[in-house]
Scaffold this motif. Structure first.
Motif, PDB file in Angstrom:
ATOM      1  N   ARG A  83      51.841  19.953  41.940  1.00 21.53           N
ATOM      2  CA  ARG A  83      52.675  21.197  41.753  1.00 21.53           C
ATOM      3  C   ARG A  83      52.113  22.189  42.649  1.00 21.53           C
ATOM      4  O   ARG A  83      50.907  22.693  42.384  1.00 21.53           O
ATOM      5  N   VAL A  84      52.922  22.848  43.456  1.00 21.75           N
ATOM      6  CA  VAL A  84      52.625  23.925  44.392  1.00 21.75           C
ATOM      7  C   VAL A  84      53.072  25.164  43.705  1.00 21.75           C
ATOM      8  O   VAL A  84      54.351  25.337  43.251  1.00 21.75           O
ATOM      9  N   ALA A  85      52.269  25.980  43.343  1.00 22.10           N
ATOM     10  CA  ALA A  85      52.705  27.509  42.571  1.00 22.10           C
ATOM     11  C   ALA A  85      52.503  28.318  43.339  1.00 22.10           C
ATOM     12  O   ALA A  85      51.528  28.887  43.774  1.00 22.10           O
ATOM     13  N   ILE A  86      53.530  29.141  43.627  1.00 21.80           N
ATOM     14  CA  ILE A  86      53.423  30.366  44.748  1.00 21.80           C
ATOM     15  C   ILE A  86      53.078  31.762  43.650  1.00 21.80           C
ATOM     16  O   ILE A  86      53.861  31.873  42.748  1.00 21.80           O
ATOM     17  N   GLY A  87      52.024  32.547  43.979  1.00 21.48           N
ATOM     18  CA  GLY A  87      51.800  33.603  43.427  1.00 21.48           C
ATOM     19  C   GLY A  87      52.379  35.010  43.896  1.00 21.48           C
ATOM     20  O   GLY A  87      53.213  34.918  44.736  1.00 21.48           O
ATOM     21  N   HIS A  88      51.855  35.982  43.206  1.00 21.10           N
ATOM     22  CA  HIS A  88      52.285  37.329  43.538  1.00 21.10           C
ATOM     23  C   HIS A  88      51.853  37.868  44.959  1.00 21.10           C
ATOM     24  O   HIS A  88      50.570  37.954  45.220  1.00 21.10           O
ATOM     25  N   PRO A  89      52.696  38.055  46.074  1.00 20.01           N
ATOM     26  CA  PRO A  89      52.156  38.699  47.325  1.00 20.01           C
ATOM     27  C   PRO A  89      51.331  40.028  47.044  1.00 20.01           C
ATOM     28  O   PRO A  89      51.770  40.949  46.254  1.00 20.01           O
ATOM     29  N   TYR A  90      50.310  40.172  47.851  1.00 23.22           N
ATOM     30  CA  TYR A  90      49.572  41.479  48.012  1.00 23.22           C
ATOM     31  C   TYR A  90      50.203  42.152  49.412  1.00 23.22           C
ATOM     32  O   TYR A  90      50.091  41.633  50.272  1.00 23.22           O
TER      33      TYR A  90
ATOM     34  N   LEU B 171      37.356  43.537  49.148  1.00 25.54           N
ATOM     35  CA  LEU B 171      36.989  42.900  47.914  1.00 25.54           C
ATOM     36  C   LEU B 171      38.152  42.713  46.866  1.00 25.54           C
ATOM     37  O   LEU B 171      38.468  41.802  46.291  1.00 25.54           O
ATOM     38  N   ASP B 172      39.203  43.994  46.821  1.00 25.68           N
ATOM     39  CA  ASP B 172      40.085  43.849  45.878  1.00 25.68           C
ATOM     40  C   ASP B 172      41.291  42.815  46.438  1.00 25.68           C
ATOM     41  O   ASP B 172      41.598  41.972  45.410  1.00 25.68           O
ATOM     42  N   LEU B 173      41.492  42.592  47.674  1.00 25.79           N
ATOM     43  CA  LEU B 173      42.263  41.636  48.136  1.00 25.79           C
ATOM     44  C   LEU B 173      41.867  40.358  47.867  1.00 25.79           C
ATOM     45  O   LEU B 173      42.694  39.506  47.388  1.00 25.79           O
ATOM     46  N   THR B 174      40.572  40.070  48.039  1.00 26.35           N
ATOM     47  CA  THR B 174      40.078  38.889  47.789  1.00 26.35           C
ATOM     48  C   THR B 174      40.109  38.467  46.257  1.00 26.35           C
ATOM     49  O   THR B 174      40.374  37.188  45.992  1.00 26.35           O
ATOM     50  N   ASN B 175      39.794  39.295  45.468  1.00 21.34           N
ATOM     51  CA  ASN B 175      39.927  39.099  43.724  1.00 21.34           C
ATOM     52  C   ASN B 175      41.136  38.994  43.636  1.00 21.34           C
ATOM     53  O   ASN B 175      41.542  38.125  42.635  1.00 21.34           O
ATOM     54  N   HIS B 176      41.999  39.582  44.142  1.00 20.99           N
ATOM     55  CA  HIS B 176      43.695  39.488  43.715  1.00 20.99           C
ATOM     56  C   HIS B 176      43.897  37.854  44.095  1.00 20.99           C
ATOM     57  O   HIS B 176      44.439  37.110  43.204  1.00 20.99           O
ATOM     58  N   CYS B 177      43.532  37.531  45.375  1.00 19.75           N
ATOM     59  CA  CYS B 177      44.135  36.109  45.535  1.00 19.75           C
ATOM     60  C   CYS B 177      43.331  35.097  44.856  1.00 19.75           C
ATOM     61  O   CYS B 177      44.030  33.886  44.357  1.00 19.75           O
ATOM     62  N   HIS B 178      41.859  35.242  44.622  1.00 19.87           N
ATOM     63  CA  HIS B 178      41.098  34.309  43.714  1.00 19.87           C
ATOM     64  C   HIS B 178      41.790  34.028  42.129  1.00 19.87           C
ATOM     65  O   HIS B 178      41.951  33.227  41.855  1.00 19.87           O
ATOM     66  N   THR B 179      42.209  35.383  41.721  1.00 22.54           N
ATOM     67  CA  THR B 179      42.654  35.542  40.327  1.00 22.54           C
ATOM     68  C   THR B 179      43.887  34.748  40.346  1.00 22.54           C
ATOM     69  O   THR B 179      44.069  34.132  39.343  1.00 22.54           O
ATOM     70  N   GLN B 180      44.880  35.058  41.146  1.00 21.12           N
ATOM     71  CA  GLN B 180      46.096  34.448  41.226  1.00 21.12           C
ATOM     72  C   GLN B 180      46.101  32.770  41.197  1.00 21.12           C
ATOM     73  O   GLN B 180      46.777  32.275  40.459  1.00 21.12           O
ATOM     74  N   ILE B 181      45.439  32.404  42.255  1.00 21.01           N
ATOM     75  CA  ILE B 181      45.125  31.060  42.353  1.00 21.01           C
ATOM     76  C   ILE B 181      44.622  30.326  41.137  1.00 21.01           C
ATOM     77  O   ILE B 181      45.002  29.342  40.588  1.00 21.01           O
TER      78      ILE B 181
END
Length: 238
Positions: free
Chosen positions: A195-202, A222-232
Motif C-alpha cells: 500500500r503506497v500512502a501519500i501524505g500531506h506536502p510541506y 528540524l520542523d520539516l524532518t519531523n513533519h515527514c517522519h510523523t506523516q510517514i
C-alpha cells in the motif's frame, strides 16, 4: 523519453514479481512545482514502486555502490534513472549540486532519509528509523522559487525475506560504508502486496525561505524532518 523508459522499467519490475499495488492520497500530489519525495526504505523495490506510483519523472538518489556494481548500475541508473551518491567524503556536496540541477528544471527528486541501515538490518513493515536531515536542508537551500516536500509511506502488507550475496562483497564498491563491514548475507525483501500512502506536502515559498538563516535554519530543518517522519509513521501504522 526518460520518463517513459523509467516508468516502463518500474512497472515491468513490479509486474515480473507480481506485486499487488494500491495507492492512496493521489489528490495530495502537488502540481506544476518541483518536488522532493521522501519515503521509508526497506527493499530494492522501493525505488520502482515510487516511480510507478507518481505521474511525474522521479530521480531517486541511490547508494554509491549502485553506480559501480555491474548489473545493478544498468537497472538502477540507466533504466530507472536513479543518481548514485558520491563516496562519503564528497557525498553531501555532490548530492546538493545534482539534486539542485534536477529541481531547477522541475524534475522531481526522491530520497530515503533512513539511509543504508534498514536495508542491511531488516525492520518490521510498520517500523520507521531515524531520519537524517540532509533532505531538509536541501529543501530550504535549493535555488527554486516554490517547492513542495512530499512524504510517502510504502507499507508492505505481505512480504518474504531472502538471503542473497555476502554483505562484505559490497565493500569492494564502497570501502567507506560501515554497514558493509560485517558478516552474513544481504537480506532481500520481496513485497507481495503493498500500500503506497501519500501524505500531506510541506510547502516552501520565497517568503518562508527568507527565514532560513542563523539559528532559525536548524529549527526549520528540524520542523520539516519531523513533519515527514510523523506523516510517514502515521501512514505506516494506519
Amino acid at each position: 523519453m526518460y520518463f517513459d523508459l523509467s516508468h516502463l522499467t518500474a512497472r515491468s519490475i513490479l509486474s515480473a514479481i507480481n506485486i499487488q499495488l494500491s495507492i492512496e492520497g493521489t489528490a495530495r500530489i502537488p502540481q506544476d512545482v518541483p518536488v522532493i519525495v521522501v519515503s521509508n526504505h526497506r527493499s530494492f523495490l522501493d525505488a520502482p514502486i515510487l516511480i510507478a506510483s507518481l505521474p511525474y519523472p522521479l530521480r531517486i538518489a541511490c547508494h554509491h555502490y549502485m553506480g559501480e556494481a555491474p548489473g545493478i548500475r544498468q537497472v538502477a541508473v540507466d533504466l530507472l534513472g536513479c543518481f548514485p551518491l558520491a563516496e562519503s567524503g564528497r557525498k553531501k556536496k555532490q548530492f546538493f549540486d545534482r539534486a539542485s540541477e534536477l529541481l531547477a528544471v522541475r524534475q522531481w527528486v526522491g530520497l530515503f532519509p533512513e539511509g543504508t541501515k534498514p536495508m542491511v538490518e531488516p525492520t518490521k513493515p510498520n517500523q520507521l528509523g531515524k531520519f537524517e536531515r540532509g533532505f531538509a536542508h536541501l529543501a530550504w537551500r535549493v535555488p527554486v522559487s516554490n517547492l513542495a516536500v512530499l512524504p510517502i509511506a510504502i507499507a508492505a502488507l505481505d512480504e518474504t525475506i531472502y538471503p542473497t550475496i555476502p554483505i562484505r562483497w559490497l565493500k569492494r564498491f564502497d570501502r567507506e560504508e560501515p554497514f558493509f563491514d560485517r558478516s552474513g548475507s544481504h537480506p532481500m525483501i520481496i513485497y507481495h502486496r503493498v500500500r503506497v500512502a501519500i501524505g500531506h506536502p510541506y510547502w516552501i515559498g520565497n517568503e518562508k525561505k527568507e527565514q532560513y538563516q542563523g539559528k532559525q535554519a536548524k529549527k526549520l530543518a528540524l520542523d520539516l524532518t519531523n513533519h515527514c517522519h510523523t506523516q510517514i509513521s502515521e501512514l505506516l501504522n494506519k
